[in-house]
Scaffold this active site. Structure first.
Site, PDB file in Angstrom:
ATOM      1  CB  SER A   1      -0.926  -0.065   1.161  1.00 42.52           C
ATOM      2  OG  SER A   1      -1.533   1.311   1.470  1.00 42.52           O
TER       3      SER A   1
ATOM      4  CE1 TYR B   1      -4.253  -2.335   5.099  1.00 43.93           C
ATOM      5  CE2 TYR B   1      -3.762  -0.259   4.536  1.00 43.93           C
ATOM      6  CZ  TYR B   1      -3.944  -1.470   4.107  1.00 43.93           C
ATOM      7  OH  TYR B   1      -3.804  -1.689   2.939  1.00 43.93           O
TER       8      TYR B   1
ATOM      9  CE  LYS C   1      -1.654  -4.312   3.144  1.00 43.09           C
ATOM     10  NZ  LYS C   1      -2.158  -5.595   2.587  1.00 43.09           N
TER      11      LYS C   1
END
Length: 335
Positions: free
Chosen positions: A124, A148, A152
């Site tokens: 991302s 989050y 990643k």
């Protein structure tokens, strides 16, 4: 030989599954339906006219994952499976770290056991943090602002370390910008559970009468109209990027990161205006206060993906809006 797609029933996974099948690949999908619906599988088959194997498993279940590799001749993996809401990750960090990182470690371990060392990882643009100036290039320093994004970045680092330890691996880290849109047939699209975390499904749910109005977070950013600027990419263009990444990892060894974006920044109000023009449907909105952690401008420099993968986007913002609306208006309640 097959490509294993973890999370292949999800929004991006389903569109990628369609593109792979259309390109002649055999695929195996593994999904636990935590953020997807079984009906997606029927639609993938309907759109491609091709059958594929499916396993309803969680990649945290090592034995079930091992069974997938034992029962199929897996050549490479595209790894989508993971929890993906920024806001939820702030509220539930333990779940996000456990699910995303442990799941990826188990996957890598099972892959190595079966001598499958080719993977495309769904990363991302959140890994660029808040301090870099757009357009963002792959060599910039990385940082994150939420759990989050941290998962990643940590998984990217895990794959870097795996490659350092064993140079037989071939790994593509794909850093997505803001995927929107849907398959042009209107048969598959983004169907979030509960309140959408992403802007386009929120816009389409307002447009279809499911929600009253759109909340736009802040209008005092240093942008042309005060609202946040992002790089919106059509999900089918994004899916085709995975196809190009698979071609790359099949023929090489090494690890590389690639931005998948258009290289163009549009504001939230640009997006609303383009949606209204493309569909003829008004989207009432209100301006609310800025969200903590949101930056003014974030868009990609996709030059590396063009140069090394031969990939670039083809669809316009209007295409993204039309296709999102076709999906939502044909599937008012989702799948």
């Amino acid at each position: 030989m097959s490509i294993l797609i973890t999370g292949g029933a999800g929004y991006i996974g389903s569109h990628t599954s369609v593109e792979l099948l259309k390109a002649g690949y055999d695929i195996v999908i593994a999904d636990n339906f935590s953020n997807s619906k079984p009906e997606v599988l029927n639609r993938i088959e309907e759109l491609t006219g091709k059958k594929f194997k499916f396993y309803e498993i969680d990649i945290l279940d090592r034995d079930s994952l091992n069974k997938v590799f034992l029962e199929n001749s897996i050549e490479a993996v595209i790894h989508f499976a993971g929890l993906k809401s920024v806001g939820e990750s702030v509220a539930m960090p333990i779940s996000y770290y456990y699910n995303n990182i442990t799941g990826s470690l188990i996957l890598a371990e099972v892959m190595a056991k079966h001598d499958v060392k080719k993977i495309v990882f769904s990363s991302s643009a959140t890994v660029y943090g808040m301090n870099n100036v757009s357009p963002l290039t792959e060599d910039l320093p990385l940082s994150t602002t939420n759990p989050y994004g941290s998962t990643k970045l940590m998984i990217e680092q895990i794959f870097q370390d795996i490659y350092v330890s064993d140079k037989d691996w071939s790994i593509a880290l794909l850093r997505y910008f803001n995927p929107i849109g849907a398959h042009e047939s209107g048969r598959i699209g983004e169907d979030p559970k509960g309140t959408p975390n992403n802007i386009m499904p929120y816009i389409t749910q307002v447009a279809v009468g499911k929600r009253d109005k759109l909340s736009i977070f802040g209008d005092d950013y240093d942008t042309h109209d005060g609202t946040g600027v992002r790089d919106y990419i059509h999900v089918v263009d994004l899916a085709k990027g995975h196809l190009k990444a698979v071609e790359k990892i099949m023929g090489t060894k090494g690890i590389d990161a690639y931005n998948l974006g258009t290289g163009i920044g549009y504001s939230v109000l640009d997006l609303v205006k383009n949606f209204e023009e493309a569909t003829g449907v008004k989207v009432p909105y209100v301006i609310t206060k800025n969200r903590p952690g949101d930056i003014a401008t974030c868009f990609s420099d996709p030059t590396k993906a063009l140069k090394e993968l031969g990939w670039k986007t083809e669809k316009t913002l209007k295409d993204m809006c039309k296709d999102s609306w076709r999906w939502q208006s044909n599937n008012k309640a989702g799948y």
